[in-house]
Scaffold this active site. Structure first.
Site, PDB file in Angstrom:
ATOM      1  N   GLN A   1       2.523 -16.268  -5.471  1.00 38.87           N
ATOM      2  CA  GLN A   1       3.492 -17.527  -4.886  1.00 38.87           C
ATOM      3  C   GLN A   1       4.819 -17.533  -5.873  1.00 38.87           C
ATOM      4  O   GLN A   1       5.318 -16.540  -6.277  1.00 38.87           O
ATOM      5  CB  GLN A   1       2.683 -18.535  -4.658  1.00 38.87           C
ATOM      6  CG  GLN A   1       1.522 -18.371  -3.592  1.00 38.87           C
ATOM      7  CD  GLN A   1       0.275 -17.984  -4.214  1.00 38.87           C
ATOM      8  OE1 GLN A   1      -0.176 -18.380  -5.034  1.00 38.87           O
ATOM      9  NE2 GLN A   1      -0.211 -16.926  -3.464  1.00 38.87           N
TER      10      GLN A   1
ATOM     11  N   LYS B   1       7.534  -9.624  -7.207  1.00 39.61           N
ATOM     12  CA  LYS B   1       6.658  -9.825  -8.394  1.00 39.61           C
ATOM     13  C   LYS B   1       5.898  -8.522  -8.708  1.00 39.61           C
ATOM     14  O   LYS B   1       5.812  -8.229  -9.702  1.00 39.61           O
ATOM     15  CB  LYS B   1       5.749 -11.140  -8.357  1.00 39.61           C
ATOM     16  CG  LYS B   1       6.415 -12.352  -8.200  1.00 39.61           C
ATOM     17  CD  LYS B   1       5.470 -13.496  -7.918  1.00 39.61           C
ATOM     18  CE  LYS B   1       4.970 -13.613  -6.800  1.00 39.61           C
ATOM     19  NZ  LYS B   1       5.818 -13.693  -5.538  1.00 39.61           N
TER      20      LYS B   1
ATOM     21  N   ASP C   1       6.842 -13.913  -2.448  1.00 35.61           N
ATOM     22  CA  ASP C   1       7.642 -12.703  -1.859  1.00 35.61           C
ATOM     23  C   ASP C   1       8.937 -12.161  -2.519  1.00 35.61           C
ATOM     24  O   ASP C   1       9.770 -11.591  -1.819  1.00 35.61           O
ATOM     25  CB  ASP C   1       7.752 -12.623  -0.543  1.00 35.61           C
ATOM     26  CG  ASP C   1       6.468 -12.938   0.391  1.00 35.61           C
ATOM     27  OD1 ASP C   1       5.590 -12.331  -0.363  1.00 35.61           O
ATOM     28  OD2 ASP C   1       6.628 -13.562   1.430  1.00 35.61           O
TER      29      ASP C   1
ATOM     30  N   GLY D   1       0.469 -11.221  -1.396  1.00 35.05           N
ATOM     31  CA  GLY D   1       0.648  -9.892  -0.928  1.00 35.05           C
ATOM     32  C   GLY D   1       1.726  -9.454  -1.747  1.00 35.05           C
ATOM     33  O   GLY D   1       2.852  -9.585  -1.649  1.00 35.05           O
ATOM     34  N   HIS D   2       1.240  -8.501  -2.759  1.00 31.18           N
ATOM     35  CA  HIS D   2       2.369  -7.654  -3.883  1.00 31.18           C
ATOM     36  C   HIS D   2       2.348  -6.220  -3.391  1.00 31.18           C
ATOM     37  O   HIS D   2       1.519  -5.625  -3.549  1.00 31.18           O
ATOM     38  CB  HIS D   2       1.639  -7.883  -5.119  1.00 31.18           C
ATOM     39  CG  HIS D   2       1.919  -9.563  -5.647  1.00 31.18           C
ATOM     40  ND1 HIS D   2       1.318  -9.768  -6.787  1.00 31.18           N
ATOM     41  CD2 HIS D   2       2.132 -10.537  -4.880  1.00 31.18           C
ATOM     42  CE1 HIS D   2       1.655 -11.354  -6.803  1.00 31.18           C
ATOM     43  NE2 HIS D   2       1.821 -11.802  -5.805  1.00 31.18           N
TER      44      HIS D   2
HETATM   45  P1  GDP Z   1       5.867 -10.278  -4.022  1.00 34.11           P
HETATM   46  O1  GDP Z   1       4.782 -10.890  -3.348  1.00 34.11           O
HETATM   47  O2  GDP Z   1       6.669 -11.219  -5.031  1.00 34.11           O
HETATM   48  O3  GDP Z   1       5.096  -9.199  -4.964  1.00 34.11           O
HETATM   49  O4  GDP Z   1       6.912  -9.550  -3.204  1.00 34.11           O
HETATM   50  P2  GDP Z   1       6.313  -8.851  -1.725  1.00 34.11           P
HETATM   51  O5  GDP Z   1       5.817  -7.444  -2.075  1.00 34.11           O
HETATM   52  O6  GDP Z   1       5.527  -9.611  -0.843  1.00 34.11           O
HETATM   53  O7  GDP Z   1       7.910  -8.673  -1.043  1.00 34.11           O
HETATM   54  C1  GDP Z   1       8.925  -7.900  -1.603  1.00 34.11           C
HETATM   55  C2  GDP Z   1       9.333  -6.833  -0.560  1.00 34.11           C
HETATM   56  O8  GDP Z   1      10.445  -6.413  -0.915  1.00 34.11           O
HETATM   57  C3  GDP Z   1       8.277  -5.666  -0.789  1.00 34.11           C
HETATM   58  O9  GDP Z   1       8.249  -5.138   0.470  1.00 34.11           O
HETATM   59  C4  GDP Z   1       8.831  -4.748  -1.669  1.00 34.11           C
HETATM   60  O10 GDP Z   1       8.431  -3.277  -1.470  1.00 34.11           O
HETATM   61  C5  GDP Z   1      10.193  -4.955  -1.579  1.00 34.11           C
HETATM   62  N1  GDP Z   1      11.197  -4.571  -2.710  1.00 34.11           N
HETATM   63  C6  GDP Z   1      11.091  -5.206  -3.866  1.00 34.11           C
HETATM   64  N2  GDP Z   1      12.371  -4.883  -4.587  1.00 34.11           N
HETATM   65  C7  GDP Z   1      13.230  -4.311  -3.684  1.00 34.11           C
HETATM   66  C8  GDP Z   1      14.542  -3.768  -3.636  1.00 34.11           C
HETATM   67  O11 GDP Z   1      15.302  -4.052  -4.885  1.00 34.11           O
HETATM   68  N3  GDP Z   1      15.120  -3.581  -2.805  1.00 34.11           N
HETATM   69  C9  GDP Z   1      14.487  -3.474  -1.502  1.00 34.11           C
HETATM   70  N4  GDP Z   1      15.238  -2.966  -0.423  1.00 34.11           N
HETATM   71  N5  GDP Z   1      13.113  -3.724  -1.567  1.00 34.11           N
HETATM   72  C10 GDP Z   1      12.433  -4.283  -2.450  1.00 34.11           C
HETATM   73  P1  IMO Z   2       3.122 -13.917  -2.802  1.00 33.84           P
HETATM   74  O1  IMO Z   2       2.353 -13.998  -4.107  1.00 33.84           O
HETATM   75  C1  IMO Z   2       4.907 -16.196   0.406  1.00 33.84           C
HETATM   76  C2  IMO Z   2       2.691 -19.601   1.579  1.00 33.84           C
HETATM   77  C3  IMO Z   2       2.251 -19.908   2.979  1.00 33.84           C
HETATM   78  C4  IMO Z   2       2.348 -21.353   3.254  1.00 33.84           C
HETATM   79  C5  IMO Z   2       1.932 -21.953   2.228  1.00 33.84           C
HETATM   80  C6  IMO Z   2       0.419 -22.250   2.059  1.00 33.84           C
HETATM   81  O2  IMO Z   2       2.964 -12.681  -2.000  1.00 33.84           O
HETATM   82  O3  IMO Z   2       4.379 -14.368  -3.208  1.00 33.84           O
HETATM   83  P2  IMO Z   2      -2.036 -20.927   1.448  1.00 33.84           P
HETATM   84  O4  IMO Z   2      -2.442 -19.598   2.309  1.00 33.84           O
HETATM   85  O5  IMO Z   2      -1.818 -20.577   0.076  1.00 33.84           O
HETATM   86  O6  IMO Z   2      -2.724 -22.142   1.627  1.00 33.84           O
HETATM   87  O7  IMO Z   2      -0.408 -21.273   2.190  1.00 33.84           O
HETATM   88  O8  IMO Z   2       2.375 -21.011   1.187  1.00 33.84           O
HETATM   89  N1  IMO Z   2       2.100 -18.550   0.667  1.00 33.84           N
HETATM   90  C7  IMO Z   2       3.001 -17.671   0.562  1.00 33.84           C
HETATM   91  N2  IMO Z   2       4.297 -17.314   0.780  1.00 33.84           N
HETATM   92  N3  IMO Z   2       4.361 -15.489  -0.609  1.00 33.84           N
HETATM   93  C8  IMO Z   2       2.844 -15.767  -1.053  1.00 33.84           C
HETATM   94  O9  IMO Z   2       2.578 -14.872  -1.926  1.00 33.84           O
HETATM   95  C9  IMO Z   2       2.373 -16.780  -0.476  1.00 33.84           C
HETATM   96  N4  IMO Z   2       1.103 -17.355  -0.634  1.00 33.84           N
HETATM   97  C10 IMO Z   2       1.118 -18.583   0.028  1.00 33.84           C
HETATM   98  O10 IMO Z   2       2.927 -19.131   3.932  1.00 33.84           O
HETATM   99  O11 IMO Z   2       3.676 -21.456   3.615  1.00 33.84           O
HETATM  100 MG    MG Z   3       4.309 -11.187  -1.361  1.00 35.10          MG
END
Ligand code: GDP
Ligand code: IMO
Ligand code: MG
Length: 426
Positions: free
Chosen positions: A222, A16, A13, A40-41
């Site tokens: 991840q 990416k 999270d 979840g991107h």
């Molecule tokens: P990922 O799994 O690595 O793609 O990241 P996620 O999407 O799960 O979580 C990142 C969160 O931060 C999302 O809600 C993005 O919309 C948000 N986000 C990304 N870059 C920024 C930033 O520079 N500032 C803020 N406030 N939010 C951001």
């Molecule tokens: P993105 O790509 C954050 C975590 C789960 C749990 C562990 C194992 O959005 O960064 P799983 O369902 O993979 O067997 O869970 O890994 N986990 C993540 N945490 N971002 C993710 O993906 C994750 N994918 C799995 O919360 O701790």
């Molecule tokens: Mg994510």
């Protein structure tokens, strides 16, 4: 040759999706090489928010080929739902390719994921319950079903009958009802018909694209600290998010991978159980959680929040070859009087130079912090490094110094326009 790996350098999270989408505006190809719909991107385009799970973040560019490679585990029902949602929101022109060697997540994987978590009790991993672990286990145990078999009705029917001979024993052992092969077959053969047109040998396709000079992004899921081998085992996912795994997970030669952009928040979050040395449990954590909307994209769970762990970042850098950094969500830290960075670990009172391999030791690790002054100015509209407040600049420079890695992107908000690109690497 122009390839770039986008890799999570913390516990997932990190942003990416945002960085991949940012670069995907110029990319010919975006590849997801591992994981599945545990990811979840989030991508924000003109304040419109999209949450992608299995589909690569290049899907918004009609000129980009989006590839789900062999290292992925794919839930066909969820994948089609995701595609249909995108289509209903106007994303109708896209290019999608699915590896015939990727593995299929079926209903028993999700049931087993949930059951294992339940029986582990306090030792649960805190998985996303998407069946990821059980699907990769079947792959390693050579009882998985691959996309190539899935789209051949006869092969799929035989495979599901064979798999259920074993999986039903496992379900019964865990107190669950056995599943009926015909019921699964009749539902899933319809999904297979729908995805068949996307299926091909993606290893050949990726190599061909690289060889002809296309710009290829590898979008990790991840993060390094969730790596099955190098993360905080057993509180990890079941694949390797490390850049080193990209060649195997895509079926390409390792010499095609050179640059690895580690994506890091300006602080740290973790969702699920497991050690988190820099976790904070105070009003500051709530402040960051609310400002950063730190709730899981997939499971909506509140994310645990901590200070930036530069010691863990250096570990991630070493085990996965990160050579550039993107520093995300810097805007979230606005308003704090002081900001801490962990620059070392101590164990039982002694400073250590390694990340312990056992949870027993990791749970006893104490972070060694340096404290930096914060800033009060809103930075969400800042467009250049020079226009950042002085203390924000000092913070970024400190991270570069501690990690000996150049920060090439600073993100100050979720939108594409809220991105400061300090150096062009793609
Ligand atoms: P990922 O799994 O690595 O793609 O990241 P996620 O999407 O799960 O979580 C990142 C969160 O931060 C999302 O809600 C993005 O919309 C948000 N986000 C990304 N870059 C920024 C930033 O520079 N500032 C803020 N406030 N939010 C951001
Ligand atoms: P993105 O790509 C954050 C975590 C789960 C749990 C562990 C194992 O959005 O960064 P799983 O369902 O993979 O067997 O869970 O890994 N986990 C993540 N945490 N971002 C993710 O993906 C994750 N994918 C799995 O919360 O701790
Ligand atoms: Mg994510």
């Amino acid at each position: 040759m122009s390839t770039l790996v986008i890799e999570g350098s913390q516990w997932g999270d990190e942003g990416k999706g945002k960085v991949t989408d940012y670069f995907a505006q110029q990319a010919d190809v975006v590849v997801r090489s591992q994981g599945g719909n545990n990811a979840g991107h989030t991508i924000t385009i003109n304040d419109e928010k999209y949450a992608l799970r299995s589909i690569p973040s290049g899907i918004f560019n009609p000129h980009t080929k989006n590839i789900l490679a062999n290292g992925m585990v794919i839930n066909p029902k969820q994948l089609l739902e995701e595609l249909h949602i995108l289509e209903s929101r106007g994303i109708k022109e896209y290019q999608l390719f699915i590896s015939n060697r990727a593995h299929i997540v079926l209903p028993y994987h999700e049931l087993l994921d949930e059951a294992y978590e339940k029986y582990k009790g306090d030792a649960k991993v805190g998985t996303t319950k998407r069946g990821i672990g059980p699907c990769y286990s079947d792959k390693a145990n050579r009882i998985g079903i691959r996309v190539g078999q899935f789209i051949d009705e006869e092969d799929f029917k035989n495979s599901i009958v064979e798999s259920l001979k074993i999986k039903n024993l496992e379900l019964k052992m865990l107190g669950l009802e056995p599943l009926d092969a015909d019921v699964i077959f009749n539902e899933y053969k319809e999904y297979a018909k729908e995805i068949k047109k996307y299926v091909c040998d993606t290893s050949m396709l990726i190599e061909k694209e690289i060889e002809k000079g296309s710009k290829v992004l590898f979008e990790g899921a991840q993060g390094a600290m969730l790596c099955l081998d190098h993360g905080t085992y057993p509180y990890v996912t079941s694949s390797s998010p490390a850049a080193a795994a990209v060649p195997v997970d895509c079926g390409i030669a390792p010499y095609y991978i050179k640059d690895v952009l580690g994506i890091s928040k300006a602080y740290t979050t973790r969702v699920g159980e497991g050690p988190f040395p820099t976790e904070i449990d105070s009003d500051i954590a709530s402040y960051i959680r609310e400002r950063g909307h730190e709730y899981g994209t997939v499971t909506k769970r509140p994310r645990r929040v901590g200070w930036l762990d530069a010691f863990a970042l250096n570990y991630a850098k070493r085990v996965s070859g990160i050579n550039y950094l993107a520093l995300m969500l810097l805007d979230v830290l606005t308003g704090l009087d002081e900001i801490k960075i962990c620059c070392g670990y101590s164990l039982d009172g002694k400073e250590i130079d390694y990340v312990p391999s056992t949870i027993k030791e990791l749970n006893r690790v104490k972070p060694i912090y340096i404290t930096m002054p914060g800033w009060k100015e809103d930075i969400s509209d800042v467009k250049t490094f020079g226009d950042l407040p002085k203390n924000a600049k000092i913070y970024v420079k400190k991270i570069e110094e501690l990690t000996k890695t150049k920060v090439v992107i600073i993100s100050v908000g979720p939108n594409r326009s809220q991105t400061i690109e300090l150096e062009k690497i793609f």
